[in-house]
Design a protein around this motif. Structure first.
Motif, PDB file in Angstrom:
ATOM      1  N   ALA A  52       0.828  -1.356  -0.117  1.00 27.88           N
ATOM      2  CA  ALA A  52       0.115   0.013  -0.018  1.00 27.88           C
ATOM      3  C   ALA A  52       0.955   1.112  -0.131  1.00 27.88           C
ATOM      4  CB  ALA A  52      -1.152   0.098   1.176  1.00 27.88           C
ATOM      5  N   GLU A  53       1.731   1.425   0.818  1.00 24.42           N
ATOM      6  CA  GLU A  53       2.567   2.428   0.876  1.00 24.42           C
ATOM      7  C   GLU A  53       3.501   2.695  -0.612  1.00 24.42           C
ATOM      8  OE1 GLU A  53       5.104   1.833   4.292  1.00 24.42           O
ATOM      9  OE2 GLU A  53       3.452   2.521   5.522  1.00 24.42           O
ATOM     10  N   ASP A  54       3.784   1.596  -0.912  1.00 21.27           N
ATOM     11  CA  ASP A  54       4.642   1.649  -2.446  1.00 21.27           C
ATOM     12  C   ASP A  54       3.786   2.030  -3.350  1.00 21.27           C
ATOM     13  OD1 ASP A  54       7.185   1.047  -3.783  1.00 21.27           O
ATOM     14  OD2 ASP A  54       5.846  -0.521  -4.930  1.00 21.27           O
ATOM     15  N   MET A  55       2.563   1.672  -3.523  1.00 23.06           N
ATOM     16  CA  MET A  55       1.701   2.243  -4.590  1.00 23.06           C
ATOM     17  C   MET A  55       1.053   3.611  -4.113  1.00 23.06           C
ATOM     18  SD  MET A  55       1.286  -0.294  -6.809  1.00 23.06           S
ATOM     19  CE  MET A  55      -0.208  -0.243  -7.695  1.00 23.06           C
ATOM     20  N   VAL A  56       0.964   4.036  -3.125  1.00 18.35           N
ATOM     21  CA  VAL A  56       0.314   5.193  -2.880  1.00 18.35           C
ATOM     22  C   VAL A  56       1.233   6.290  -3.109  1.00 18.35           C
ATOM     23  CG1 VAL A  56      -0.707   7.008  -1.106  1.00 18.35           C
ATOM     24  CG2 VAL A  56      -1.555   4.643  -1.330  1.00 18.35           C
ATOM     25  N   ALA A  57       2.486   6.152  -3.095  1.00 17.60           N
ATOM     26  CA  ALA A  57       3.575   7.130  -3.403  1.00 17.60           C
ATOM     27  C   ALA A  57       3.315   7.601  -4.773  1.00 17.60           C
ATOM     28  CB  ALA A  57       4.989   6.658  -3.027  1.00 17.60           C
ATOM     29  N   PRO A  58       3.326   6.615  -5.953  1.00 21.07           N
ATOM     30  CA  PRO A  58       3.477   7.163  -7.216  1.00 21.07           C
ATOM     31  C   PRO A  58       1.826   7.821  -7.480  1.00 21.07           C
ATOM     32  CG  PRO A  58       3.420   4.722  -7.255  1.00 21.07           C
ATOM     33  CD  PRO A  58       3.790   5.278  -5.822  1.00 21.07           C
ATOM     34  N   LEU A  59       0.956   7.295  -6.758  1.00 28.44           N
ATOM     35  CA  LEU A  59      -0.574   7.904  -7.013  1.00 28.44           C
ATOM     36  C   LEU A  59      -0.606   9.225  -6.596  1.00 28.44           C
ATOM     37  CD1 LEU A  59      -3.448   6.917  -7.627  1.00 28.44           C
ATOM     38  CD2 LEU A  59      -3.705   6.616  -5.240  1.00 28.44           C
ATOM     39  N   SER A  60       0.199   9.621  -5.459  1.00 25.98           N
ATOM     40  CA  SER A  60       0.186  11.060  -5.151  1.00 25.98           C
ATOM     41  C   SER A  60       0.593  11.907  -6.126  1.00 25.98           C
ATOM     42  CB  SER A  60       0.874  11.283  -3.602  1.00 25.98           C
ATOM     43  OG  SER A  60       2.174  10.732  -3.901  1.00 25.98           O
ATOM     44  N   GLN A  61       1.467  11.509  -7.074  1.00 27.60           N
ATOM     45  CA  GLN A  61       1.872  12.307  -8.190  1.00 27.60           C
ATOM     46  C   GLN A  61       0.772  12.620  -9.264  1.00 27.60           C
ATOM     47  OE1 GLN A  61       5.555  10.019  -9.910  1.00 27.60           O
ATOM     48  NE2 GLN A  61       6.444  10.176  -7.758  1.00 27.60           N
ATOM     49  N   HIS A  62      -0.161  12.112  -9.212  1.00 31.77           N
ATOM     50  CA  HIS A  62      -1.300  12.020 -10.200  1.00 31.77           C
ATOM     51  C   HIS A  62      -2.771  12.716  -9.569  1.00 31.77           C
ATOM     52  CE1 HIS A  62       0.956   9.952 -13.312  1.00 31.77           C
ATOM     53  NE2 HIS A  62       1.352   9.355 -12.250  1.00 31.77           N
ATOM     54  N   PRO A 108     -13.303   8.496  -6.966  1.00 32.84           N
ATOM     55  CA  PRO A 108     -13.386   6.904  -6.745  1.00 32.84           C
ATOM     56  C   PRO A 108     -12.061   6.080  -6.917  1.00 32.84           C
ATOM     57  CG  PRO A 108     -14.578   7.367  -8.767  1.00 32.84           C
ATOM     58  CD  PRO A 108     -13.990   8.560  -8.035  1.00 32.84           C
ATOM     59  N   LEU A 109     -11.792   5.202  -6.031  1.00 35.03           N
ATOM     60  CA  LEU A 109     -10.740   4.303  -6.174  1.00 35.03           C
ATOM     61  C   LEU A 109     -11.095   2.969  -5.885  1.00 35.03           C
ATOM     62  CD1 LEU A 109      -7.208   5.290  -4.964  1.00 35.03           C
ATOM     63  CD2 LEU A 109      -8.097   3.141  -4.400  1.00 35.03           C
ATOM     64  N   ALA A 110     -10.657   2.024  -6.911  1.00 33.08           N
ATOM     65  CA  ALA A 110     -10.804   0.647  -6.681  1.00 33.08           C
ATOM     66  C   ALA A 110      -9.297  -0.195  -6.868  1.00 33.08           C
ATOM     67  CB  ALA A 110     -11.776   0.150  -7.807  1.00 33.08           C
ATOM     68  N   TYR A 111      -9.402  -1.270  -6.029  1.00 36.24           N
ATOM     69  CA  TYR A 111      -8.052  -1.802  -6.299  1.00 36.24           C
ATOM     70  C   TYR A 111      -8.560  -3.517  -6.368  1.00 36.24           C
ATOM     71  CZ  TYR A 111      -9.218  -2.888  -1.421  1.00 36.24           C
ATOM     72  OH  TYR A 111      -9.957  -3.443  -0.205  1.00 36.24           O
ATOM     73  N   THR A 112      -7.511  -4.206  -7.222  1.00 36.23           N
ATOM     74  CA  THR A 112      -7.671  -5.718  -7.241  1.00 36.23           C
ATOM     75  C   THR A 112      -6.288  -6.367  -6.857  1.00 36.23           C
ATOM     76  OG1 THR A 112      -7.119  -5.664  -9.478  1.00 36.23           O
ATOM     77  CG2 THR A 112      -9.377  -5.560  -8.912  1.00 36.23           C
ATOM     78  N   ILE A 113      -6.096  -7.168  -6.016  1.00 35.17           N
ATOM     79  CA  ILE A 113      -5.005  -7.886  -5.651  1.00 35.17           C
ATOM     80  C   ILE A 113      -5.083  -9.394  -5.982  1.00 35.17           C
ATOM     81  CG2 ILE A 113      -3.479  -8.467  -3.925  1.00 35.17           C
ATOM     82  CD1 ILE A 113      -4.434  -6.171  -2.336  1.00 35.17           C
ATOM     83  N   GLN A 114      -4.485 -10.024  -6.758  1.00 36.30           N
ATOM     84  CA  GLN A 114      -4.539 -11.616  -6.882  1.00 36.30           C
ATOM     85  C   GLN A 114      -3.047 -12.016  -6.836  1.00 36.30           C
ATOM     86  OE1 GLN A 114      -6.063 -11.564 -11.107  1.00 36.30           O
ATOM     87  NE2 GLN A 114      -8.123 -11.699 -10.081  1.00 36.30           N
ATOM     88  N   SER A 115      -3.008 -13.082  -6.489  1.00 34.12           N
ATOM     89  CA  SER A 115      -1.550 -13.867  -6.127  1.00 34.12           C
ATOM     90  C   SER A 115      -1.647 -15.294  -6.803  1.00 34.12           C
ATOM     91  CB  SER A 115      -1.328 -13.950  -4.816  1.00 34.12           C
ATOM     92  OG  SER A 115      -2.072 -14.739  -3.950  1.00 34.12           O
ATOM     93  N   ASP A 116      -0.446 -15.732  -6.891  1.00 31.53           N
ATOM     94  CA  ASP A 116      -0.067 -17.381  -7.088  1.00 31.53           C
ATOM     95  C   ASP A 116       1.015 -17.584  -6.232  1.00 31.53           C
ATOM     96  OD1 ASP A 116       2.178 -16.260  -8.525  1.00 31.53           O
ATOM     97  OD2 ASP A 116       1.207 -16.729 -10.383  1.00 31.53           O
ATOM     98  N   ALA A 117       1.548 -18.714  -6.381  1.00 25.72           N
ATOM     99  CA  ALA A 117       2.544 -19.112  -5.706  1.00 25.72           C
ATOM    100  C   ALA A 117       3.874 -18.186  -5.676  1.00 25.72           C
ATOM    101  CB  ALA A 117       2.978 -20.645  -5.847  1.00 25.72           C
ATOM    102  N   ALA A 118       3.890 -17.383  -6.826  1.00 26.22           N
ATOM    103  CA  ALA A 118       5.224 -16.875  -7.026  1.00 26.22           C
ATOM    104  C   ALA A 118       5.154 -15.340  -7.037  1.00 26.22           C
ATOM    105  CB  ALA A 118       5.889 -17.154  -8.535  1.00 26.22           C
ATOM    106  N   GLN A 119       4.079 -14.894  -7.235  1.00 22.07           N
ATOM    107  CA  GLN A 119       4.003 -13.293  -7.017  1.00 22.07           C
ATOM    108  C   GLN A 119       2.613 -12.727  -6.851  1.00 22.07           C
ATOM    109  OE1 GLN A 119       4.673 -11.980 -11.120  1.00 22.07           O
ATOM    110  NE2 GLN A 119       3.337 -13.027 -11.901  1.00 22.07           N
ATOM    111  N   ILE A 120       2.552 -11.547  -6.301  1.00 26.12           N
ATOM    112  CA  ILE A 120       1.197 -10.841  -6.083  1.00 26.12           C
ATOM    113  C   ILE A 120       1.097  -9.721  -7.119  1.00 26.12           C
ATOM    114  CG2 ILE A 120      -0.041  -9.647  -4.270  1.00 26.12           C
ATOM    115  CD1 ILE A 120       2.077 -10.717  -2.093  1.00 26.12           C
ATOM    116  N   VAL A 129      -6.273   7.624 -13.489  1.00 23.18           N
ATOM    117  CA  VAL A 129      -5.096   7.018 -13.485  1.00 23.18           C
ATOM    118  C   VAL A 129      -5.206   5.422 -13.107  1.00 23.18           C
ATOM    119  CG1 VAL A 129      -4.549   7.676 -11.305  1.00 23.18           C
ATOM    120  CG2 VAL A 129      -2.725   7.154 -12.718  1.00 23.18           C
ATOM    121  N   GLU A 130      -4.207   4.562 -13.673  1.00 24.23           N
ATOM    122  CA  GLU A 130      -4.222   3.151 -13.296  1.00 24.23           C
ATOM    123  C   GLU A 130      -2.876   2.773 -13.035  1.00 24.23           C
ATOM    124  OE1 GLU A 130      -5.441  -1.087 -15.030  1.00 24.23           O
ATOM    125  OE2 GLU A 130      -6.786   0.472 -15.264  1.00 24.23           O
ATOM    126  N   LEU A 131      -2.495   2.323 -11.816  1.00 22.04           N
ATOM    127  CA  LEU A 131      -1.305   1.762 -11.391  1.00 22.04           C
ATOM    128  C   LEU A 131      -1.333   0.187 -11.136  1.00 22.04           C
ATOM    129  CD1 LEU A 131      -0.654   4.128  -8.582  1.00 22.04           C
ATOM    130  CD2 LEU A 131      -0.246   4.801 -10.684  1.00 22.04           C
TER     131      LEU A 131
END
Length: 155
Positions: A52-62, A108-120, A129-131
């Motif tokens: 969340a902290e890593d994603m909000v930093a670039p979001l604040s530029q937009h 409005p802000l939406a998010y999706t998170i999906q994962s498998d064994a190797a990555q999120i 904007v979409e990150l």
């Protein structure tokens, strides 16, 4: 190849394409619906906070910090709570997605998170904007596996 076999393969290909498109659904604006936030990864608190902290930093530029109100579908997932906290920590006013805004409009802000064994895979979307970025869970939180992808739209 015989004509009947060629026609059969063409029909099979067309039906496969039609079947894959049949699952598509157009949302209210054609691509975005703030009620679609989903955390399917079931992240730990440390991992969710780091992402969340890593994603909000670039979001604040937009999105203007300090003057923007973000409408977020609050949910009890670790990422939803971490995103809410991170947005507030950056200076955004955060309201529930269905809450009425007194002065001005909310983003409005939406998010999706999906994962498998190797990555999120994480995606945060607003109308402008979409990150997106992929991560790997670590003992201390998360490490990025890819550069951040930023798509901007004009509305």
């Amino acid at each position: 190849m015989t004509l009947s076999r060629r026609l059969f393969l063409k029909a099979l290909g067309n039906s496969a394409l039609a079947g894959s498109l049949a699952g598509c659904k157009t949302t209210r604006t054609g691509w975005f619906n703030p009620a679609t936030s989903m955390d399917a990864a079931e992240l730990t608190t440390e991992t969710a906070t780091a992402i969340a902290e890593d994603m909000v930093a670039p979001l604040s530029q937009h999105l203007d910090v300090g003057t923007s109100t973000v409408a977020l579908r609050l949910d009890p997932s670790e990422f939803g709570l971490a995103l809410d906290k991170s947005l507030r920590g950056r200076g955004y006013a955060v309201i529930k997605a269905d809450q009425e805004v007194v002065n001005g409009a909310a983003i409005p802000l939406a998010y999706t998170i999906q994962s498998d064994a190797a990555q999120i895979l994480v995606r945060i979307t607003t109308p402008t904007v979409e990150l997106a970025r992929s991560y790997q869970s670590t003992i201390n939180g998360a490490a990025s596996l890819s550069p951040i992808s930023i798509l901007t739209r004009s509305i």
